[in-house]
Design a protein around this motif. Structure first.
Motif: not given
Ligand SMILES: *Cc1c(COP(=O)(O)O)cnc(C)c1O
Length: 393
Positions: A76, A97, A99, A122, A125, A132, A135-136, A140-141, A143
């Protein structure tokens, strides 16, 4: 009248530019000739950064830093929705992704009071904490980085950005495409104000522009500088092993000719920066007569480059009509930017909604950029503001 009058600058330094071009023609080192290193040295001096690398464009500069950091799928990267598309594009192209975090309506820059909320959203979630992208919420993205932009040349809030980055172990890439020449605070030049790396653009319309595409990366980190140097040569091992490509890179170099042109322009750049301060101050004084128009603020510490002078028209104004009337009076105006990146078709896959960033919505419906360059005269500015007021009332 020109929106950005490059001709007036050219008339002033044509001889210097022609002489620089002639020198390149003579030595013939069109790729990474001596002008590139000379420019890099000069830009290091200007910013006090340890390393500067001339690259193909401001967009390539962003790509190279994200590539060097290994940003990619599952990551992210936090940024502002109000910027030129390249900021979000460079993040998304890596597979990471973007954000988006809403802006401060007065500075047009990322609202740092929302940054931590977005990071927490993020991590947990939880889109109830902060809006968000789809996809976030689904996976689990991790950061990884923040990409603040010095929009219109106004320094982003680095104090808070760097504090938050430190807390969450995030890298910070300053997109100073519009910010080279500005200061965050005294002795803290943009492109070297504490971020892990910074990038700028030499697109002709930027404060320091060449006659084509160009850009630069700044960093104080030796390893990052060496890696970006390799990446701009398709990821070569090193200068001694040019055909040993140990990683993927790209053709990311700055042309020698453009470096030569920039060296000529750099000689008068600080003077032009001073002139920009005056031009902005004159606009702000003239517009103070019309309290319904919101003028862009001057930074309280540091210095803006005034890459754009962007006002906010009174709420409910028919902006298209105002622009039309100004155009008939010979005055070009521009909307920077008509919509946030989250509402661009390229980012539809993120499934952001129109209500996610209310400040961006508010601002994009009202902004108008006036002609801005160091050579505009006070008489021209009076005519511009007079015409604007006439169009409004
Ligand atoms: C202009 C710009 C870029 C891209 O620079 P190019 O040299 O045109 O590739 C990136 N970010 C911002 C904020 C810009 O204004």
């Amino acid at each position: 009248m020109q929106f950005i009058d490059l001709k007036r600058q050219q008339e002033r330094i044509l001889q210097k530019i022609e002489s620089r071009i002639a020198t390149v023609f003579k030595h013939g080192q069109y790729i990474m000739g001596p002008e590139v290193a000379e420019l890099e040295e000069n830009l290091c001096q200007y910013t006090q950064a340890k390393h500067c690398l001339g690259v193909a464009s401001g967009s390539t500069a962003l790509d190279l830093v994200l590539m060097a950091w290994g940003i990619g799928p599952g990551d992210a990267v936090f940024t502002t929705p109000l910027s030129f598309i390249a900021t979000g594009e460079s993040i998304a192209k890596t597979g990471a992704i973007p954000i988006f975090v809403d802006i401060n309506h007065s500075t047009f820059n990322l609202d740092t009071s929302l940054l931590e909320k977005a990071i927490q959203a993020v991590l947990t979630q939880n889109a109830a904490l902060y809006p968000l992208p789809l996809q976030a919420i689904e996976k689990q993205l991790k950061p990884k980085a923040i990409v603040p932009v010095d929009l219109f040349g106004y320094p982003a809030d680095y104090h808070t950005i760097l504090h938050t980055a430190n807390k969450y172990q995030l890298k910070v890439l300053e997109d100073a495409a519009q910010g080279f020449g500005g200061f965050y605070e005294e002795n803290s030049p943009l492109c070297n104000c504490g971020c892990t790396a910074a990038t700028t653009s030499f697109f002709p319309a930027k404060p320091l522009g060449c006659y084509g595409d160009g850009g630069a990366v700044f960093t104080n980190n030796d390893e990052l500088a060496a890696l970006i140097d390799a990446l701009r040569y398709h990821g070569r091992a090193d200068a001694q092993n040019k055909n040993d490509n140990i990683r993927l890179g790209c053709n990311g170099r700055l042309d020698t000719l453009q470096a030569g042109i920039l060296l000529a322009k750099l000689e008068i750049f600080e003077e032009e920066m001073q002139a920009r301060q005056n031009v902005a101050a004159v606009y702000t004084a003239l517009l103070a007569e019309v309290p319904e128009i919101i003028s862009p603020p001057a930074p309280s510490k540091g210095r803006s480059t005034w890459a754009q002078y962007t006002i906010q028209l009174p709420e409910g104004t028919n902006r298209a009509l105002v622009m039309e009337q100004m155009k008939s009076a010979g005055i070009p105006t521009v909307i920077n930017y008509p919509k946030g990146m989250h509402r661009q078709g390229a980012f539809a896959y993120l499934k952001y909604s129109e209500q996610d960033f209310p400040q961006v919505e508010k601002v994009t419906s009202r902004v108008l950029s006036l002609p801005m360059h160091p050579y505009i005269t006070q008489a021209e500015q009076e005519y511009i503001v007079g015409t604007l007021v006439h169009a409004l009332y």
